[in-house]
Each structure stands twice: as structure tokens, then as C-alpha cells.
Design a protein around this motif. Structure first.
Motif, PDB file in Angstrom:
ATOM      1  N   PHE A 144     -14.564  -8.794   1.599  1.00  0.00           N
ATOM      2  CA  PHE A 144     -14.292  -9.638   0.430  1.00  0.00           C
ATOM      3  C   PHE A 144     -13.378 -10.801   0.796  1.00  0.00           C
ATOM      4  O   PHE A 144     -12.361 -10.614   1.463  1.00  0.00           O
ATOM      5  N   ASN A 145     -13.754 -11.982   0.341  1.00  0.00           N
ATOM      6  CA  ASN A 145     -12.969 -13.185   0.549  1.00  0.00           C
ATOM      7  C   ASN A 145     -12.026 -13.340  -0.642  1.00  0.00           C
ATOM      8  O   ASN A 145     -12.340 -14.007  -1.618  1.00  0.00           O
ATOM      9  N   ASP A 146     -10.896 -12.700  -0.548  1.00  0.00           N
ATOM     10  CA  ASP A 146      -9.911 -12.676  -1.634  1.00  0.00           C
ATOM     11  C   ASP A 146      -8.682 -13.443  -1.149  1.00  0.00           C
ATOM     12  O   ASP A 146      -7.861 -12.909  -0.408  1.00  0.00           O
ATOM     13  N   PRO A 147      -8.530 -14.716  -1.566  1.00  0.00           N
ATOM     14  CA  PRO A 147      -7.461 -15.558  -1.041  1.00  0.00           C
ATOM     15  C   PRO A 147      -6.051 -15.000  -1.241  1.00  0.00           C
ATOM     16  O   PRO A 147      -5.171 -15.288  -0.449  1.00  0.00           O
ATOM     17  N   GLY A 148      -5.806 -14.212  -2.252  1.00  0.00           N
ATOM     18  CA  GLY A 148      -4.477 -13.689  -2.499  1.00  0.00           C
ATOM     19  C   GLY A 148      -4.208 -12.324  -1.892  1.00  0.00           C
ATOM     20  O   GLY A 148      -3.185 -11.710  -2.172  1.00  0.00           O
ATOM     21  N   TRP A 149      -5.088 -11.851  -1.034  1.00  0.00           N
ATOM     22  CA  TRP A 149      -4.963 -10.495  -0.508  1.00  0.00           C
ATOM     23  C   TRP A 149      -3.653 -10.273   0.229  1.00  0.00           C
ATOM     24  O   TRP A 149      -3.072  -9.203   0.177  1.00  0.00           O
ATOM     25  N   ASP A 150      -3.137 -11.264   0.903  1.00  0.00           N
ATOM     26  CA  ASP A 150      -1.911 -11.096   1.678  1.00  0.00           C
ATOM     27  C   ASP A 150      -0.654 -11.022   0.821  1.00  0.00           C
ATOM     28  O   ASP A 150       0.419 -10.728   1.321  1.00  0.00           O
ATOM     29  N   GLN A 151      -0.795 -11.281  -0.475  1.00  0.00           N
ATOM     30  CA  GLN A 151       0.357 -11.217  -1.380  1.00  0.00           C
ATOM     31  C   GLN A 151       0.100 -10.138  -2.430  1.00  0.00           C
ATOM     32  O   GLN A 151      -0.465 -10.417  -3.470  1.00  0.00           O
ATOM     33  N   PRO A 152       0.517  -8.897  -2.135  1.00  0.00           N
ATOM     34  CA  PRO A 152       0.264  -7.824  -3.102  1.00  0.00           C
ATOM     35  C   PRO A 152       1.072  -8.020  -4.382  1.00  0.00           C
ATOM     36  O   PRO A 152       2.117  -8.668  -4.376  1.00  0.00           O
ATOM     37  N   ALA A 153       0.557  -7.481  -5.455  1.00  0.00           N
ATOM     38  CA  ALA A 153       1.259  -7.530  -6.737  1.00  0.00           C
ATOM     39  C   ALA A 153       2.508  -6.670  -6.657  1.00  0.00           C
ATOM     40  O   ALA A 153       2.534  -5.661  -5.952  1.00  0.00           O
TER      41      ALA A 153
END
Length: 163
Positions: A144-153
Motif C-alpha cells: 500500500f502506498n500510504d504517504p503517512g505510514w511513517d507517522q503513526p497516530a
């Protein structure tokens, strides 16, 4: 329909993981769950909003469990983080709307992730379950191309006293 998935998640504790995950997948997405090792996608898929939200919640909880691996988190707090993982997975099963191929890849990630979270909850001494969770979510950016993956909630911190 949403309530039915919540009830299914509660029943998960009473039944084995694989049949539950496959039943949810078939009921919600109308096709079978993916095998554990789905082939790598030639092009990564775009996640829908519920998938991005759920995976960020998972990522944050698993990231915080590093403290448990190092002995800096209590067992009740680790169980809370494993519960957060379960809740995020249940949310994704209930809300994600993906095409069959990316959905199958996602199930190949979520089923082992859920199994590891349940193992930690059932026996907090199984610290290796944290590594299993981390290994499961490591596949997410491959598919998955998820741009925010490196910044977890952020995960809500709940303090627990040891019994």
C-alpha cells in the motif's frame, strides 16, 4: 451490519482466529481471506481512509510495545496496546472498502497481526508476540502506498498499577 462485525469481534475470543477472520472476510468482502503470503504487488495500492486510520492506530500501538520488549512497560499496559491493535483490526474489517486483490493482501497482513495481538493478551509473558506484530505490519508499505505510514497516530496513554 456494523454491529454484526462488533459482535463477531467479541466472539473472536471464544473461537479460533482463522475461521473467524475468514468468516468476517467472506461476509464483509464476499470473497475468501488471503493466504498468509500473498504475492507482492507490481504497483502499490492506494489505501482508503479507514485503512489508513486503522493502520496508523496499529502502528502507534505496536511502536509503543517496544517499551514492553525492553521491560519499560507494565503487562497491563501491554495488554491495553494489544487491545488497541485488535480494535483497529476490527475497525478495518468493518470499514475498509477495497477491491478484491488489495483486500486479499490486506487480510494476509491483518490475520497474523490479530493472532499475535491475541497471543500477547492471552499470555503477556509471550513478549515475542510484539515482534510478530511488527513483522506483520512490515508488509503494509510493500502493498500500500500510504504517504503517512511513517507517522503513526498517537496512542492514548493509560497508566496501570501492577497487581
Amino acid at each position: 451490519m456494523k454491529y454484526k462485525h462488533a459482535v463477531t469481534a467479541v466472539l473472536l475470543c471464544a473461537f479460533s482466529l482463522a475461521p473467524w477472520a475468514q468468516a468476517v472476510a467472506q461476509e464483509h468482502h464476499h470473497h475468501a481471506a488471503a493466504p498468509a503470503a500473498a504475492p507482492a504487488a507490481a504497483q502499490r495500492w492506494a489505501p482508503d481512509a479507514p485503512l489508513s486510520e486503522g493502520m496508523r492506530r496499529v502502528h502507534a500501538a505496536v511502536d509503543e510495545l517496544r517499551h514492553y520488549e525492553m521491560g519499560h512497560m507494565s503487562a497491563p499496559m501491554a495488554v491495553d496496546r494489544a487491545t488497541a491493535v485488535e480494535e483497529a483490526v476490527t475497525y478495518m474489517f468493518a470499514h475498509c472498502k477495497l477491491a478484491p486483490e488489495p483486500d486479499a493482501a490486506l487480510h494476509g497482513i491483518l490475520v497474523p497481526l490479530l493472532g499475535a495481538a491475541q497471543a500477547l493478551k492471552a499470555d503477556p509473558q509471550k513478549v515475542g508476540a510484539v515482534a510478530d506484530m511488527r513483522a506483520a505490519i512490515a508488509h503494509y508499505p510493500q502493498y500500500f502506498n500510504d504517504p503517512g505510514w511513517d507517522q503513526p497516530a498517537p496512542v492514548e496513554h493509560v497508566m496501570h498499577d501492577e497487581p
